[in-house]
Design a protein around this motif. Structure first.
Motif, PDB file in Angstrom:
ATOM      1  N   LEU A 159       0.832  -1.211   0.000  1.00 24.56           N
ATOM      2  CA  LEU A 159       0.000   0.000   0.000  1.00 24.56           C
ATOM      3  C   LEU A 159       0.863   1.256   0.000  1.00 24.56           C
ATOM      4  CD1 LEU A 159      -2.851  -1.090   2.433  1.00 24.56           C
ATOM      5  CD2 LEU A 159      -3.001  -0.730  -0.023  1.00 24.56           C
ATOM      6  N   ILE A 160       2.006   1.200   0.713  1.00 22.61           N
ATOM      7  CA  ILE A 160       2.917   2.356   0.690  1.00 22.61           C
ATOM      8  C   ILE A 160       3.412   2.573  -0.737  1.00 22.61           C
ATOM      9  CG2 ILE A 160       5.210   3.155   1.402  1.00 22.61           C
ATOM     10  CD1 ILE A 160       4.665   1.876   4.141  1.00 22.61           C
ATOM     11  N   ALA A 161       3.750   1.474  -1.420  1.00 24.43           N
ATOM     12  CA  ALA A 161       4.222   1.589  -2.800  1.00 24.43           C
ATOM     13  C   ALA A 161       3.146   2.222  -3.686  1.00 24.43           C
ATOM     14  CB  ALA A 161       4.608   0.205  -3.331  1.00 24.43           C
ATOM     15  N   VAL A 162       1.906   1.755  -3.522  1.00 26.54           N
ATOM     16  CA  VAL A 162       0.805   2.321  -4.312  1.00 26.54           C
ATOM     17  C   VAL A 162       0.616   3.800  -3.966  1.00 26.54           C
ATOM     18  CG1 VAL A 162      -1.698   2.238  -4.663  1.00 26.54           C
ATOM     19  CG2 VAL A 162      -0.382   0.119  -4.565  1.00 26.54           C
ATOM     20  N   HIS A 163       0.673   4.098  -2.656  1.00 28.07           N
ATOM     21  CA  HIS A 163       0.494   5.475  -2.168  1.00 28.07           C
ATOM     22  C   HIS A 163       1.524   6.402  -2.813  1.00 28.07           C
ATOM     23  CE1 HIS A 163      -1.734   7.649   0.911  1.00 28.07           C
ATOM     24  NE2 HIS A 163      -0.646   8.224   1.362  1.00 28.07           N
ATOM     25  N   LEU A 164       2.790   5.981  -2.788  1.00 31.77           N
ATOM     26  CA  LEU A 164       3.863   6.833  -3.315  1.00 31.77           C
ATOM     27  C   LEU A 164       3.802   6.911  -4.840  1.00 31.77           C
ATOM     28  CD1 LEU A 164       6.849   5.828  -1.003  1.00 31.77           C
ATOM     29  CD2 LEU A 164       5.245   7.731  -0.784  1.00 31.77           C
ATOM     30  N   ALA A 165       3.536   5.780  -5.488  1.00 33.17           N
ATOM     31  CA  ALA A 165       3.466   5.798  -6.951  1.00 33.17           C
ATOM     32  C   ALA A 165       2.345   6.729  -7.408  1.00 33.17           C
ATOM     33  CB  ALA A 165       3.239   4.380  -7.476  1.00 33.17           C
ATOM     34  N   THR A 166       1.237   6.688  -6.707  1.00 37.02           N
ATOM     35  CA  THR A 166       0.124   7.571  -7.072  1.00 37.02           C
ATOM     36  C   THR A 166       0.511   9.035  -6.879  1.00 37.02           C
ATOM     37  OG1 THR A 166      -1.312   5.815  -6.294  1.00 37.02           O
ATOM     38  CG2 THR A 166      -2.345   7.931  -6.745  1.00 37.02           C
ATOM     39  N   ILE A 167       1.220   9.312  -5.778  1.00 39.30           N
ATOM     40  CA  ILE A 167       1.644  10.702  -5.548  1.00 39.30           C
ATOM     41  C   ILE A 167       2.539  11.158  -6.695  1.00 39.30           C
ATOM     42  CG2 ILE A 167       3.048  12.203  -4.090  1.00 39.30           C
ATOM     43  CD1 ILE A 167       2.126  10.501  -1.707  1.00 39.30           C
ATOM     44  N   VAL A 168       3.498  10.296  -7.083  1.00 41.01           N
ATOM     45  CA  VAL A 168       4.428  10.669  -8.151  1.00 41.01           C
ATOM     46  C   VAL A 168       3.651  10.934  -9.446  1.00 41.01           C
ATOM     47  CG1 VAL A 168       6.289   9.806  -9.609  1.00 41.01           C
ATOM     48  CG2 VAL A 168       6.392   9.483  -7.140  1.00 41.01           C
ATOM     49  N   ARG A 169       2.676  10.072  -9.719  1.00 42.12           N
ATOM     50  CA  ARG A 169       1.892  10.230 -10.954  1.00 42.12           C
ATOM     51  C   ARG A 169       1.107  11.545 -10.940  1.00 42.12           C
ATOM     52  NH1 ARG A 169       1.288  10.771 -15.101  1.00 42.12           N
ATOM     53  NH2 ARG A 169      -0.119   9.922 -16.675  1.00 42.12           N
ATOM     54  N   GLN A 170       0.530  11.858  -9.784  1.00 40.96           N
ATOM     55  CA  GLN A 170      -0.332  13.047  -9.720  1.00 40.96           C
ATOM     56  C   GLN A 170       0.430  14.318  -9.357  1.00 40.96           C
ATOM     57  OE1 GLN A 170      -2.936  11.703  -6.637  1.00 40.96           O
ATOM     58  NE2 GLN A 170      -4.355  10.690  -8.040  1.00 40.96           N
TER      59      GLN A 170
END
Lengths: 304, 481
Positions: free
Chosen positions: B215-226
């Motif tokens: 979930l941390i990976a998803v959280h950070l990847a989403t932040i980077v994308r947005q």
């Protein structure tokens, strides 16, 4: 405007460089101190201090370097567009094209859903091996007619062992002490103060009352006993659970006086056996332990 | 050297464009953005210290007689699990430091997540497109609380046993499914099968940490994308991010934060005692201790359990809803239901379905801020009620009186707070005053004779909403702008 916003300032931080170098040296000293301490004097406080200060020096060094030594820059980055309607349509089309030529779409879909659900169920079912079926297990306690009360060392209780004004923990003789049904809290009250329901008259020989030690609220052990130090003004005797402070009245057979428990504290009928030991008259007439769907309450013939 | 390494990677995996982009990734500067990073770094410390502890912990309920280094426990019968943690504390070099650091890190981890959630909520950072990431974050909060509970339950000391007894009772209290479910989880009636501690261990060191990691990976990847959201300011629009690029400034500062978090946690672990399990002693179902307090992040649940009146719902012979259900299960379910449903609820209330990359200040949205404050008050009252017994011992205020007070206050206070916060937000929005930054106006003249019309407050720093500047951490306005 965005052009103006981007700036790059190259700091000339001689003093900052000196400070960071000093901090790095200090960090190495602290780390070395940690290693030495670990070998010669394994003391939690000193070890924590040494390692904590190592990290602290490195932290300050990194932050000072980030703010004073490297070029300071404010940059502007454009955000990506997230929604591209054309691509959404294309994806939709690609997915749809995969299903071209299928005429019995509904049949296939329902069959696939059914297969998915049953395969899922088959995969989940083994989880049932984790525990036994609940059945009547919760109802079972080690108590039956004549089962004696013993203390933690296995010594049997005689009525004279139970004094007024304090409480005793008792277990079922020969039973697993961790069995929720085994442990009791035992108190003695002056007989004139006991007001048990009519059908419990015989349950408290010589004013000795026994209750399940497991709180019917959340399963903690009842381990607080309020006994009046000065009768005229103090509150009545009460057994209390230290987890959520459900408070029960031993004099009336464990009725709730205050707190969140949904049931009275289950009372075990006592007797003094032929050899003069305290023993159970019979099993608890109701369920013990935390309440659940099929916990037995107000058993037939025992209603108050 | 650097060029060679980059070239090596680029030849084989073609990473240069990604590395270039990452190095220039822009982080907006605001202190409140660091709360999530603190949670991340506490997680790093948790994993590191946790791996160390796993090498010694034995998830065994087998009974042993203690003959270790700690004198007061000599000769006592205890589970192997408890003995192994006492040994970590006294026999393993640096073991106590690591154990206490782990425990402190867990407490700080949840604090940081909660404060991060507060920041996200009150600045509207959960709005589209970040609603997805908000759900991921709320899930991580739930997992973190559960993970902490399982962690201190594994020790099998007296306090952890009491916590597990409560957990078992709450599971039992779930309508209809409770009994069978609790038997499945515990492997039988409480205290459960001998394999129960192994189950706790697997969930605590494998399943939840892996889930959190993903979930941390998803959280950070989403932040980077947005990209990060940002507060409004000069040059900042819905289309861009203004701030410090990752390399070199932000990377160094963030590494500094990681080290600072590690430093604070190790210092806490070394210098301030936490959960001295040798004082609680081993657990037995028939034993408990007074003054039992869980770790802080469970205070709201113990408080809710204490506050609830003894209500049960019966249907014939069956106890459809046992008393433990309300405080132990329904309350946390309601809290998380609110957290999960708020973004959709707010969209529906306001009809605002646009994408938002600029944050709002709490005052900019008085209704949301007031709802959030009222909700927080509701939960906080339960949290405070979790310490009623300590208040009784320390201050001698009657326990029953306190409980009755909180029972009533817990339902009145949220409404009062809602009204008050909404008023304050509207007033601040109107005046643009900054209550936390000192007085920013000037009193001109107070007319004689108490003439109220003679009083005029001239607010010199009054700004129009479009040109708010000067927030600390903002870049100064560009020269010539």
């Amino acid at each position: 405007m965005t052009e103006d916003e981007s700036r790059r300032v190259v700091a000339e931080g001689r003093r900052a460089e000196a400070l960071v170098s000093a901090l790095l040296v200090l960090a190495s000293l602290c780390a070395a101190a940690f290693v030495v301490l670990y070998v010669v004097h394994d003391d939690t406080q000193l070890l924590g201090l040494a390692l904590g200060l190592t990290f602290a020096c490195l932290a300050v060094a990194a932050i000072v370097a980030g703010k004073r030594i490297v070029p300071q820059e404010t940059a502007v980055e454009e955000r990506d567009r997230l929604l591209r309607p054309q691509e959404v349509e294309e994806v939709d089309a690609i997915v749809r094209e995969g299903g071209e030529g299928i005429s019995r779409r509904k049949l296939l879909t329902s069959a696939a859903v059914a297969a998915g659900l049953s395969a899922g169920a088959a995969l989940v079912v083994p989880a049932a091996s984790l525990g036994p079926s609940i059945g009547d297990r919760v109802r079972e306690t080690p108590w039956s007619t004549g089962r004696r009360l013993v203390d933690r060392q296995g010594r049997r209780y005689r009525p004279d062992d139970i004094e007024i004004g304090t409480f005793y923990t008792a277990l079922a003789e020969g039973a697993n002490p961790n069995d929720l049904g085994s442990s009791l809290v035992v108190v003695r009250l002056p007989e004139e103060q006991i007001h048990l329901p009519a059908d419990r008259r015989t349950w408290a020989p010589q004013g000795i009352l026994a209750f399940s030690k497991i709180c019917p609220h959340a399963g903690c052990a009842i381990s607080l006993y309020r006994y009046p130090l000065y009768q005229p003004t103090s509150e009545r005797p009460a057994l209390t659970c230290p987890c959520h402070y459900s408070t029960f009245d031993p004099a009336t057979g464990g009725k709730l006086l205050f707190g969140p428990a949904g049931r009275a504290l289950p009372q075990l009928p006592l007797m003094v056996d032929r050899d003069g030991y305290l023993a159970a008259r019979r099993d608890f007439p109701e369920g013990i332990g935390p309440s659940w769907l099929r916990i037995e309450r107000n058993p037939p013939g025992e209603s108050q | 050297m650097i060029a060679r390494a980059v070239r090596y990677l680029d030849e084989r995996v073609g990473t240069s464009p990604a590395i270039k982009k990452a190095l220039r990734y822009v982080f907006p500067d605001h202190w409140s953005f660091l709360l999530g990073e603190i949670a991340l770094y506490a997680f790093v410390v948790l994993v590191g210290t946790g791996v160390f502890l796993t090498f010694w912990y034995e998830p065994s309920t087998a009974h042993v007689t203690y003959h270790g280094q700690y004198e007061p426990l000599q000769g006592l019968s205890m589970s192997k699990a408890y003995e192994s943690v006492v040994d970590i504390s006294f026999a393993v070099p640096a073991g106590l430091l690591i154990r206490q650091t782990h425990h402190w890190a867990a407490d700080v981890f949840v604090v940081a997540i909660v404060l991060h959630l507060v920041r996200v909520f009150f600045t509207g950072a959960f709005r589209k497109p970040r609603d997805v990431n908000y759900y991921v974050g709320v899930t991580m909060l739930a997992l973190a609380v559960l993970e902490g509970y399982l962690g201190y339950s594994m020790v099998d000391d007296l306090l952890s046993g009491m916590g597990l007894a409560i957990g078992y009772s709450v599971a039992m209290s779930l309508p209809v499914v409770g009994g069978p479910l609790a038997f499945l989880l515990w492997g039988g009636e409480y205290p459960g099968a001998s394999s129960f501690l192994t189950r706790l261990l697997v969930v605590h060191v494998l399943i939840i940490p892996v889930a959190l990691g993903l979930l941390i990976a998803v959280h950070l990847a989403t932040i980077v994308r947005q990209h990060h959201s940002q507060f409004p300011g000069p040059g900042r629009t819905e289309r861009n991010t203004v701030g410090t690029p990752l390399w070199p400034g932000y990377a160094l500062r963030s590494i500094g934060l990681l080290l600072a978090v590690a430093s604070v946690l190790v210092l806490l672990g070394g210098l301030i005692q936490i959960n001295p399990i040798w004082e609680w002693g081993p657990y037995a179902t028939f034993q408990s201790t007074n003054g039992a307090q869980p770790d802080w992040y469970l205070g709201w649940l113990i408080g809710a359990l204490r506050l609830m009146p003894p209500w049960e719902l019966h249907f014939g012979d069956v106890t459809l809803i046992p008393a433990t259900f309300w405080g132990g299960a329904l309350f946390p379910l309601a809290v998380f239901a609110f957290l999960y449903s708020w973004p959709a609820l707010e969209r529906r209330l306001t009809g605002d379905r646009r994408r938002h990359d600029l944050l709002e200040r709490p005052r900019d949205n008085p209704v949301r801020t007031a709802v959030g404050a009222a909700f927080a008050t509701w939960v906080f009252v339960a949290f405070v009620a979790g310490s009623t017994d300590r208040v009784f011992v320390q201050l001698g205020i009657a326990y029953t009186g306190q409980v009755w007070f909180w029972r009533v206050f817990g339902w009145i206070a949220p409404f009062a707070i809602f009204w008050l916060v909404k008023r304050v937000c509207e007033e601040l929005k109107r005046t643009e005053a900054h209550p936390l930054r000192g007085w920013s106006g000037a009193i001109a003249e107070l007319g004689r004779g108490g003439d109220s019309a003679g009083y005029t407050a001239v607010e010199q720093s009054r700004e129009s909403p479009g040109s708010r500047v000067g927030r600390r951490g903002d870049p100064p306005p560009p020269p010539g702008a």
